[in-house]
Design a protein around this motif. Structure first.
Motif, PDB file in Angstrom:
ATOM      1  N   PRO A 164      -7.813  -3.323 -14.739  1.00  0.00           N
ATOM      2  CA  PRO A 164      -7.313  -1.905 -14.830  1.00  0.00           C
ATOM      3  C   PRO A 164      -6.150  -1.651 -14.106  1.00  0.00           C
ATOM      4  N   LEU A 165      -4.768  -1.757 -14.654  1.00  0.00           N
ATOM      5  CA  LEU A 165      -3.643  -1.734 -13.866  1.00  0.00           C
ATOM      6  C   LEU A 165      -3.414  -0.269 -14.121  1.00  0.00           C
ATOM      7  N   LEU A 166      -3.845   0.457 -14.785  1.00  0.00           N
ATOM      8  CA  LEU A 166      -3.363   1.791 -15.135  1.00  0.00           C
ATOM      9  C   LEU A 166      -3.802   2.727 -13.636  1.00  0.00           C
ATOM     10  N   ASN A 167      -4.763   2.359 -12.930  1.00  0.00           N
ATOM     11  CA  ASN A 167      -5.068   2.781 -11.589  1.00  0.00           C
ATOM     12  C   ASN A 167      -3.922   2.920 -10.697  1.00  0.00           C
ATOM     13  N   ALA A 168      -2.862   1.688 -10.821  1.00  0.00           N
ATOM     14  CA  ALA A 168      -1.874   1.725  -9.996  1.00  0.00           C
ATOM     15  C   ALA A 168      -0.683   2.762 -10.206  1.00  0.00           C
ATOM     16  N   LEU A 169      -0.563   3.249 -11.691  1.00  0.00           N
ATOM     17  CA  LEU A 169       0.346   4.168 -12.134  1.00  0.00           C
ATOM     18  C   LEU A 169       0.103   5.585 -11.900  1.00  0.00           C
ATOM     19  N   LEU A 170      -0.934   5.990 -12.155  1.00  0.00           N
ATOM     20  CA  LEU A 170      -1.459   7.292 -12.122  1.00  0.00           C
ATOM     21  C   LEU A 170      -1.337   8.050 -10.786  1.00  0.00           C
ATOM     22  N   PRO A 171      -1.769   7.356  -9.811  1.00  0.00           N
ATOM     23  CA  PRO A 171      -1.606   8.118  -8.265  1.00  0.00           C
ATOM     24  C   PRO A 171      -0.087   8.232  -7.956  1.00  0.00           C
ATOM     25  N   LEU A 172       0.852   7.517  -8.474  1.00  0.00           N
ATOM     26  CA  LEU A 172       2.325   7.361  -8.240  1.00  0.00           C
ATOM     27  C   LEU A 172       2.811   8.547  -9.136  1.00  0.00           C
ATOM     28  N   LEU A 173       2.433   8.801 -10.460  1.00  0.00           N
ATOM     29  CA  LEU A 173       3.119   9.589 -11.452  1.00  0.00           C
ATOM     30  C   LEU A 173       2.456  10.858 -11.666  1.00  0.00           C
ATOM     31  N   ILE A 174       1.125  11.176 -11.238  1.00  0.00           N
ATOM     32  CA  ILE A 174       0.534  12.521 -11.685  1.00  0.00           C
ATOM     33  C   ILE A 174       1.132  13.359 -10.800  1.00  0.00           C
ATOM     34  N   VAL A 175       1.476  13.503  -9.435  1.00  0.00           N
ATOM     35  CA  VAL A 175       1.894  14.508  -8.827  1.00  0.00           C
ATOM     36  C   VAL A 175       3.512  14.937  -9.288  1.00  0.00           C
ATOM     37  N   PRO A 176       4.231  14.114  -9.641  1.00  0.00           N
ATOM     38  CA  PRO A 176       5.536  14.439 -10.139  1.00  0.00           C
ATOM     39  C   PRO A 176       5.501  15.025 -11.492  1.00  0.00           C
ATOM     40  N   MET A 177       4.407  14.590 -12.252  1.00  0.00           N
ATOM     41  CA  MET A 177       4.205  15.075 -13.730  1.00  0.00           C
ATOM     42  C   MET A 177       3.756  16.487 -13.718  1.00  0.00           C
ATOM     43  N   LEU A 178       2.651  16.788 -12.524  1.00  0.00           N
ATOM     44  CA  LEU A 178       2.224  18.145 -12.654  1.00  0.00           C
ATOM     45  C   LEU A 178       3.242  19.166 -12.079  1.00  0.00           C
ATOM     46  N   ALA A 179       4.295  18.514 -11.052  1.00  0.00           N
ATOM     47  CA  ALA A 179       4.964  19.352 -10.364  1.00  0.00           C
ATOM     48  C   ALA A 179       6.177  19.564 -11.546  1.00  0.00           C
ATOM     49  N   VAL A 180       6.949  18.867 -12.443  1.00  0.00           N
ATOM     50  CA  VAL A 180       7.826  19.003 -13.186  1.00  0.00           C
ATOM     51  C   VAL A 180       7.170  19.969 -14.393  1.00  0.00           C
ATOM     52  N   SER A 181       5.972  19.777 -14.794  1.00  0.00           N
ATOM     53  CA  SER A 181       5.281  20.722 -15.791  1.00  0.00           C
ATOM     54  C   SER A 181       5.300  22.183 -15.325  1.00  0.00           C
TER      55      SER A 181
END
Length: 118
Positions: free
Chosen positions: A51-68
């Motif tokens: 499950p490699l997706l667990n590596a990406l989500l913690p890194l990109l979820i905060v900036p994705m929420l912020a830009v939204s």
């Protein structure tokens, strides 16, 4: 705003900045990066069996929420309006239409217009 500039803004300069405004190009280019990164890691996860997706989500979820949130501010709406996407079926459609709307041309409650400043 170019793809590289949008990514640099979201990942470096405004990683966890929930105030201010973000133009459409910044939001949509970062969304493209987020979607491509997710698809790439899902594909690798299937190929490798991990499950490699667990590596990406913690890194990109905060900036994705912020830009939204900043994008919603640019259209004159509160960041809490993002929760409308939780409504089944119609919520995501309403959310995406709200993200596609043009900026308010003048200063609003959140900041001056990025178009006027640029």
């Amino acid at each position: 705003m170019s793809f590289a500039e949008a990514v640099r803004t979201c990942l470096v300069r405004k990683y966890a900045t929930f105030s201010g405004r973000a133009q459409r190009a910044e939001y949509w280019w970062f969304s493209v990066l987020y979607a491509l990164g997710t698809l790439l890691l899902v594909g690798l996860s299937v190929a490798v069996g991990e499950p490699l997706l667990n590596a990406l989500l913690p890194l990109l979820i905060v900036p994705m929420l912020a830009v939204s949130v900043r994008r919603l501010h640019d259209t004159g709406r509160s960041g809490w309006r993002m929760l409308i996407a939780l409504i089944p079926v119609a919520g995501p459609v309403i959310y995406l239409v709200g993200m596609a709307v043009d900026s308010t041309p003048r200063a609003n409650w959140y900041d001056p217009s990025p178009k006027a400043v640029a």
